[in-house]
Motif scaffolding. Structure first.
Motif, PDB file in Angstrom:
ATOM      1  N   GLU A  38       0.855  -1.180   0.000  1.00 27.75           N
ATOM      2  CA  GLU A  38       0.000   0.000   0.000  1.00 27.75           C
ATOM      3  C   GLU A  38       0.899   1.241   0.000  1.00 27.75           C
ATOM      4  OE1 GLU A  38      -3.290   0.135  -0.299  1.00 27.75           O
ATOM      5  OE2 GLU A  38      -3.244  -2.040  -0.501  1.00 27.75           O
ATOM      6  N   CYS A  66      -4.244   6.286  -9.007  1.00 21.04           N
ATOM      7  CA  CYS A  66      -5.176   5.218  -8.643  1.00 21.04           C
ATOM      8  C   CYS A  66      -6.456   5.318  -9.462  1.00 21.04           C
ATOM      9  CB  CYS A  66      -5.503   5.326  -7.152  1.00 21.04           C
ATOM     10  SG  CYS A  66      -4.012   5.377  -6.116  1.00 21.04           S
ATOM     11  N   ASN A  71     -10.006  -0.511  -8.503  1.00 22.49           N
ATOM     12  CA  ASN A  71      -9.839  -0.557  -7.048  1.00 22.49           C
ATOM     13  C   ASN A  71      -8.470   0.002  -6.622  1.00 22.49           C
ATOM     14  OD1 ASN A  71     -10.548  -1.012  -4.383  1.00 22.49           O
ATOM     15  ND2 ASN A  71     -10.113  -3.204  -4.439  1.00 22.49           N
TER      16      ASN A  71
ATOM     17  N   LYS B  84      -6.600  -6.815  -5.201  1.00 25.10           N
ATOM     18  CA  LYS B  84      -7.395  -5.600  -5.414  1.00 25.10           C
ATOM     19  C   LYS B  84      -8.629  -5.839  -6.267  1.00 25.10           C
ATOM     20  CE  LYS B  84      -4.899  -2.246  -3.490  1.00 25.10           C
ATOM     21  NZ  LYS B  84      -5.439  -1.397  -2.445  1.00 25.10           N
TER      22      LYS B  84
END
Lengths: 182, 182
Positions: A38, A66, A71, B84
């Motif tokens: 992350e 992103c 997602n 994800k």
């Protein structure tokens, strides 16, 4: 107190220096691994490694792009995507999904030797569009921030730096320094 | 000589042990960072770190799933993609491109303390299909190897292990050990 910005990018260093003007910021080049994970965890770990390697108070900065349709991917892997399929390929990928919304995320990891790292974030929502404008910064060409009708690449550096995710992250970081390190 | 396989996965360890039968292989769990980069570079660096941390002769194994339409992405980031967007999301991504060919790549990084790491690879070409069969291994469900009409997930473990990318990589590794370490 001197804080060391771990970066090989002189442009980023100048920007940081301007934004953290009251603090003594110096540039240091440390060979750090590119990590998976992350975005917050990546900068935490990189800051920890850099503080350990240098014995200094350091910060690192990483940017993610992103896609909401994916997602949050490519996220921290956006650099690899630009290298492999180019900015055009990245746009084509986004264009295949109905939801073209995305966000740009800057994460700063700050670490004093032997302490737990801290993370400061700046996020700008927007959408992915076909490549346009200047090519100076790799995916600036395909990202239009919310409330604007120009891609980052179509703005002047000054204009972009007033509203960018990196600006917001540095603001957060600066506020914290102001409160805790003066 | 004992060689240590750095893995938290007992199934992979059993497989390695069977494939490197003549050698004394033990399992060791070392906390290693997930790195970004080319698959070969990632296992090299991980093997180097593991050898340094443990002081032992070690190997690590990493698997990539590479879409030709995306110039080998997601590659080493396939785990993040499965986390994800799921195996279904990964299939949907591939399905948006005309070229659905892909390859599975296993890379083994081997390192003796203080020496340069070596890399052994196994590659299986194939194509991405909609999810089918067993869910035991994360993207087995969407990959049909060339010359077969079943996804990895529709084969028995024995059947898969005879033709898999990991099998091929371990074969290469075993041959090298045989020649250099007996």
């Amino acid at each position: 107190m001197t804080i060391f910005f771990v970066t090989g990018n002189k442009e980023k260093f100048r920007e940081a220096n301007a934004l953290l003007g009251e603090f003594d910021v110096e540039q240091v080049d440390v060979d750090l691994p590119e990590l998976q994970g992350e975005p917050e965890e990546i900068v935490k770990e990189k800051a920890r490694l850099a503080a350990r390697k240098t014995g200094k108070t350091v910060f690192v900065e990483d940017t993610s792009l992103c896609f909401n349709a994916l997602n949050n991917l490519p996220g921290p892997y956006v650099k690899a995507f630009v290298e492999k399929i180019g900015v055009k390929g990245l746009y084509e990928l986004a264009s295949k999904y109905e939801d073209k919304s995305a966000y740009a995320l800057a994460c700063i990891g700050y670490c004093e030797p032997g302490k737990e790292p801290l993370v400061f974030k700046g996020r700008v929502n927007g959408r992915i569009v076909s490549p346009r404008g200047d090519t100076r910064f790799f995916w600036d060409q395909i990202f239009i921030p919310e409330g604007h009708n120009k891609a980052f690449s179509e703005m002047s550096v000054e204009e972009k730096n007033k509203i960018s995710h990196r600006k917001l992250a540095f603001e957060e970081f600066g506020k914290w320094l102001e409160k805790n390190k003066k």
